[in-house]
Design a protein around this motif. Sequence first.
Motif, PDB file in Angstrom:
ATOM      1  N   LEU A 124      -4.041 -13.424  -6.830  1.00  0.00           N
ATOM      2  CA  LEU A 124      -4.728 -12.804  -7.942  1.00  0.00           C
ATOM      3  C   LEU A 124      -5.525 -11.564  -7.375  1.00  0.00           C
ATOM      4  O   LEU A 124      -5.844 -11.334  -6.185  1.00  0.00           O
ATOM      5  N   THR A 125      -5.682 -10.723  -8.546  1.00  0.00           N
ATOM      6  CA  THR A 125      -6.483  -9.579  -8.206  1.00  0.00           C
ATOM      7  C   THR A 125      -7.944  -9.814  -8.028  1.00  0.00           C
ATOM      8  O   THR A 125      -8.109 -11.039  -8.417  1.00  0.00           O
ATOM      9  N   ASN A 126      -8.857  -8.980  -7.705  1.00  0.00           N
ATOM     10  CA  ASN A 126     -10.359  -9.424  -7.490  1.00  0.00           C
ATOM     11  C   ASN A 126     -10.772  -9.819  -8.857  1.00  0.00           C
ATOM     12  O   ASN A 126     -11.656 -10.865  -8.732  1.00  0.00           O
ATOM     13  N   LYS A 127     -10.500  -9.047  -9.878  1.00  0.00           N
ATOM     14  CA  LYS A 127     -11.251  -9.486 -11.091  1.00  0.00           C
ATOM     15  C   LYS A 127     -10.530 -10.652 -11.888  1.00  0.00           C
ATOM     16  O   LYS A 127     -11.259 -11.606 -12.257  1.00  0.00           O
ATOM     17  N   GLU A 128      -9.209 -10.729 -11.702  1.00  0.00           N
ATOM     18  CA  GLU A 128      -8.653 -12.033 -12.052  1.00  0.00           C
ATOM     19  C   GLU A 128      -9.251 -13.132 -11.446  1.00  0.00           C
ATOM     20  O   GLU A 128      -9.463 -14.199 -11.883  1.00  0.00           O
ATOM     21  N   TYR A 129      -9.539 -13.186 -10.140  1.00  0.00           N
ATOM     22  CA  TYR A 129     -10.090 -14.259  -9.102  1.00  0.00           C
ATOM     23  C   TYR A 129     -11.448 -14.383  -9.851  1.00  0.00           C
ATOM     24  O   TYR A 129     -11.939 -15.790  -9.952  1.00  0.00           O
ATOM     25  N   GLN A 130     -12.246 -13.514 -10.128  1.00  0.00           N
ATOM     26  CA  GLN A 130     -13.645 -13.677 -10.490  1.00  0.00           C
ATOM     27  C   GLN A 130     -13.882 -14.361 -12.069  1.00  0.00           C
ATOM     28  O   GLN A 130     -14.668 -15.284 -12.234  1.00  0.00           O
ATOM     29  N   LEU A 131     -12.579 -14.087 -12.635  1.00  0.00           N
ATOM     30  CA  LEU A 131     -12.500 -14.601 -13.970  1.00  0.00           C
ATOM     31  C   LEU A 131     -12.398 -16.072 -13.976  1.00  0.00           C
ATOM     32  O   LEU A 131     -13.062 -17.047 -14.692  1.00  0.00           O
ATOM     33  N   LEU A 132     -11.412 -16.392 -13.305  1.00  0.00           N
ATOM     34  CA  LEU A 132     -11.067 -17.695 -12.914  1.00  0.00           C
ATOM     35  C   LEU A 132     -12.145 -18.626 -12.413  1.00  0.00           C
ATOM     36  O   LEU A 132     -12.517 -19.599 -12.788  1.00  0.00           O
ATOM     37  N   VAL A 133     -12.939 -18.029 -11.425  1.00  0.00           N
ATOM     38  CA  VAL A 133     -14.056 -18.745 -10.784  1.00  0.00           C
ATOM     39  C   VAL A 133     -15.109 -19.034 -11.999  1.00  0.00           C
ATOM     40  O   VAL A 133     -15.699 -20.164 -12.038  1.00  0.00           O
TER      41      VAL A 133
END
Length: 228
Positions: free
Chosen positions: A151-160
């Motif tokens: 995941l990209t950083n923003k995708e990771y933050q969204l999922l978290v």
Amino acid sequence: MKECIYVIEDDENIREIIELALNSAGYTVKQFSSAIPALKQMQEENVDLAIFDLMLPEMSGLDAIKEIRKTNQELPILILSAKDREIDKVNGLDSGSDDYMTKPFGVLELQARVRSLLRRHHSKNQAIMTPSLSLDKQTRVVKKNNQSIELTNKEYQLLVYLLENQDRVVERDELLNHIWGYEFIGESRVLDVHIRALRAKLNDDGNKYIKTIRGVGYRFIEGKKDYE
């Protein structure tokens, strides 16, 4: 042990105000008038959070943050700048900072932002599990059915954030403010683009993991039976 905060600001009066505000909130503060000595000192001691001005002598705050992110993705970073244009905020957040405040600033808001950043940082070593997904905050490894997902950083933050708030619908503005750190002016599709990319990587049609609540926001639903 008190948490240590670096303040990198070339205006001595502002540095003193910040130190006084953070000392009164129970933090240890170390002041720097430029970025280079701060970056050097970071290699020699543990730092819990850094506050950067953008317009600094020798090396700009943006360049300093980018340098930090080459080796340290975890340090919470707050930008405190007189630059208040939308593009300045975008550039600051894209450089790797976690939050952006403009000058003049309120002491109580500064203390609240620092508390929030440190609270988020301290929770990063926790793991989150669902029936088919696992997310390790310490290593930032996401797996679906034991297979790693990039995941990209923003995708990771969204999922978290969606995983951390599974019991409720998360509104669009809340996601924008939390992930991008500021309110978008007017209509923006950036959230939809990132949600769509995240769904593609999860092989999700919107009925398995991330459900759109029309006109409101999104909710993570795997394993939930009461989301309708």
